[in-house]
Design a protein around this motif. Structure first.
Motif, PDB file in Angstrom:
ATOM      1  N   ASN A   1      -8.664 -32.436 -28.377  1.00  0.00           N
ATOM      2  CA  ASN A   1      -7.314 -32.973 -28.549  1.00  0.00           C
ATOM      3  C   ASN A   1      -6.261 -31.883 -28.395  1.00  0.00           C
ATOM      4  O   ASN A   1      -5.454 -31.639 -29.271  1.00  0.00           O
ATOM      5  CB  ASN A   1      -7.174 -33.677 -29.913  1.00  0.00           C
TER       6      ASN A   1
ATOM      7  N   GLU B   1      -7.402 -35.835 -40.405  1.00  0.00           N
ATOM      8  CA  GLU B   1      -7.369 -37.144 -39.783  1.00  0.00           C
ATOM      9  C   GLU B   1      -8.362 -38.073 -40.465  1.00  0.00           C
ATOM     10  O   GLU B   1      -8.079 -39.236 -40.716  1.00  0.00           O
ATOM     11  CB  GLU B   1      -7.711 -37.004 -38.313  1.00  0.00           C
TER      12      GLU B   1
ATOM     13  N   ARG C   1     -17.088 -37.234 -35.745  1.00  0.00           N
ATOM     14  CA  ARG C   1     -16.450 -36.597 -34.589  1.00  0.00           C
ATOM     15  C   ARG C   1     -17.146 -35.314 -34.180  1.00  0.00           C
ATOM     16  O   ARG C   1     -17.265 -35.006 -33.007  1.00  0.00           O
ATOM     17  CB  ARG C   1     -14.972 -36.338 -34.871  1.00  0.00           C
TER      18      ARG C   1
HETATM   19  C1  NAG Z   1      -4.132 -35.364 -31.535  1.00  0.00           C
HETATM   20  O1  NAG Z   1      -3.073 -34.497 -31.864  1.00  0.00           O
HETATM   21  C2  NAG Z   1      -1.840 -35.129 -32.107  1.00  0.00           C
HETATM   22  C3  NAG Z   1      -0.804 -34.086 -32.434  1.00  0.00           C
HETATM   23  O2  NAG Z   1      -1.148 -32.829 -32.007  1.00  0.00           O
HETATM   24  C4  NAG Z   1      -1.985 -36.111 -33.255  1.00  0.00           C
HETATM   25  O3  NAG Z   1      -0.766 -36.817 -33.456  1.00  0.00           O
HETATM   26  C5  NAG Z   1      -3.079 -37.105 -32.967  1.00  0.00           C
HETATM   27  O4  NAG Z   1      -3.304 -37.938 -34.056  1.00  0.00           O
HETATM   28  C6  NAG Z   1      -4.368 -36.359 -32.639  1.00  0.00           C
HETATM   29  N1  NAG Z   1      -5.415 -37.301 -32.273  1.00  0.00           N
HETATM   30  C7  NAG Z   1      -6.640 -37.215 -32.730  1.00  0.00           C
HETATM   31  C8  NAG Z   1      -7.571 -38.248 -32.254  1.00  0.00           C
HETATM   32  O5  NAG Z   1      -6.996 -36.299 -33.471  1.00  0.00           O
END
Ligand code: NAG
Ligand code: NAG
Ligand code: NAG
Ligand code: NAG
Length: 484
Positions: free
Chosen positions: A194, A238, A6
């Motif tokens: 994001n 993540e 990323r």
């Molecule tokens: C973006 O942020 C939201 C909450 O702030 C989260 O649930 C989601 O997984 C995030 N998406 C990515 C691609 O990081």
């Protein structure tokens, strides 16, 4: 692969868009440059080798950055530009990087410069007379730490582009100057980071203080730091959470991730930025003290102080010092040399030419005259100069500098070669005329050998020559045929 996917994507996006936006800017610069060149050469030639009409890069309450643009000629494939940075006390010149090598000279004041050296963050304290190099593409910031004193810097801007265009890329900043990141457009950014549009607007349009921010207002940069921190943690979580086929895989990936984390700290541009910004805000200080393992202690090159060096040449009429890569090795990478000359009132740097480099100069103190001669033996320039003015001398062109009678003249500058330069003097005891065969020279000048002896023996000084108190009737020498 140390940089997680990323990040890689984000960086790629960042640089792609940079490439596009600079390409557009480039075109504009080119047009301007040509126009300028024509105007300068088409008009009067009496100040042909002066760099005039400085371009204001940024200006704010806290400081100013102006550049005297060098321009293209056959002799100078890529011109050097001379920049002047002035900053008020307790001001930060926001983090940025340039597509040009910079060599700073601290003219007045004291500063702290933080930058990314070999993927690590380093900070240096510089004082008056210091010379310091920041390579192209290295992010840096400057803080004026002089108590109640203005900081004045002179820098050479050596473009890496063939076209000789340079550009600052501000990383911090907000609406003015815009952060490079803002160039992506809202959709790309909300996706890449994001975050909601609201958060984004807050970040990108928050700080309005400009490129020079009072360090007493770190809140102006805080938004950036928060964003970087938040996104960094989220991205990591993540990736770790991701979908795993079984626990073993996860374990393995996690351990690899731990290793990567270490490397990442060294190599990810985002990480470096975060560190840089944190240090600006003084938030990394505590952590830094704890973490003092030898591996993390990257040693950046020290500065070189030109005033502490013994002059290469000195007599009653002045002195000169030239700094080559033998004195300060970082100069080798930019292939730029630095020099400083101080002439007493009325004295002259004897007519000479530089066979290896083009020179750029700035008058630091006093007033005087600079004469430059065309290869065909006619005067190209005979200009009066004063403090703050910038001149340049193409390689091979004979020239001399003369201090006015009212006081000493001090000038400083850069040359386009980091090797020890070997100026060829055309007058004075060490003149190349004196090194050549006497009979041959007499024949070439078509004068009697005895007269030639008297002619060449009459100046006993060398390099820096005293004022002629009783000018002879015929003032025309062979070097300066006539004034334009
Ligand atoms: C973006 O942020 C939201 C909450 O702030 C989260 O649930 C989601 O997984 C995030 N998406 C990515 C691609 O990081
Ligand atoms: C990842 O998992 C941890 C717990 O294992 C949790 O606290 C965190 O919120 C998760 N992050 C995301 C982005 O889902
Ligand atoms: C240059 O020379 C003058 C005297 O001629 C002197 O007053 C001045 O301090 C010198 N400058 C430097 C930087 O040494
Ligand atoms: C000498 O050269 C310059 C620049 O090339 C030119 O402008 C000038 O006319 C020449 N002068 C003579 C007398 O040839």
């Amino acid at each position: 692969m140390a940089i997680p996917k990323r990040y890689a994507l984000l960086l790629l996006l960042l640089f792609c868009s940079l490439a596009v936006s600079t390409a557009q800017r480039k075109e504009r610069w080119e047009e301007e440059e040509e126009e300028e060149g024509e105007r300068r050469y088409g008009g009067g030639q009496e100040r042909m080798f002066m760099l005039e009409k400085p371009m204001q890069v940024v200006k704010g309450e806290g400081g100013e950055f102006t550049v005297f643009r060098g321009f293209k000629r056959r002799e100078t494939a890529t011109p050097m530009h001379i920049g002047f940075i002035t900053m008020e006390p307790s001001t930060l010149f926001i983090p940025q990087y340039m597509d040009a090598d910079l060599i700073f000279f601290v003219r007045r004041g004291e500063m702290r410069i933080g930058w990314i050296y070999k993927d690590d963050f380093v900070e240096k304290h510089l004082k008056i007379g210091d010379v310091y190099r920041i390579p192209a593409g290295s992010a840096f910031y400057i803080v004026n730490i002089g108590r109640g004193q203005r900081l004045q810097l002179i820098c050479s801007i050596d473009t890496t582009h063939k076209k000789g265009i340079f550009q600052s890329f501000y990383i911090g900043g907000g609406s003015k100057p815009p952060s490079v990141i803002a160039g992506f457009g809202t959709r790309t950014l909300t996706t890449a980071f994001n975050v909601t549009e609201e958060v984004l607007t807050e970040i990108l349009e928050g700080p309005k203080a400009g490129a020079f921010v009072p360090v007493t207002r770190p809140d102006l940069l805080r938004g950036w730091v928060e964003l970087m921190n938040r996104k960094h943690n989220e991205m990591r979580d993540e990736e770790i959470n991701g979908s795993w086929d079984d626990e073993e895989d996860k374990e393995e990936v996690l351990s690899v991730r731990e290793e990567e984390k270490e490397e990442e700290e060294q190599s990810s541009a985002l990480w470096s930025w975060r560190k840089l910004l944190n240090t600006v805000l003084g938030e990394d200080k505590k952590k830094k003290k704890k973490k003092s393992s030898p591996s993390s202690a990257v040693k950046a090159p020290d500065a070189f102080n030109i005033y502490e060096r013994d002059p290469d040449f000195r007599n009653n009429y002045g002195w000169s010092v030239a700094v080559s890569h033998r004195d300060y090795s970082p100069l080798r990478r930019s292939d730029v040399g630095v020099y400083l000359v101080n002439l007493t009132a009325g004295s002259m740097m004897a007519p000479h030419f530089n066979p290896t480099a083009t020179e750029y100069g700035v008058v630091l103190r006093g007033t005087g005259t600079i004469q430059v001669v065309f290869p065909n033996g006619t005067s190209a320039m005979d200009a009066e100069v004063r403090e703050g003015e910038v001149f340049w001398i193409p390689r091979y062109y004979p020239f001399c500098q003369i201090a006015s009678r009212s006081g000493p003249m001090e000038f400083f500058g850069f040359s386009t070669s980091s090797r020890p330069n070997s100026p060829q003097f055309l007058a004075g005891r060490s003149s190349i005329l004196n090194s050549m065969g006497r009979d041959e020279m007499a024949t070439a000048l078509d004068i009697d050998a005895k007269r030639y002896d008297r002619f060449r023996g009459s100046q006993r000084e060398e390099i820096i020559l005293p004022e002629l108190l009783m000018p002879p009737e015929e003032t025309t020498t062979g070097f300066i045929a006539e004034r334009v």
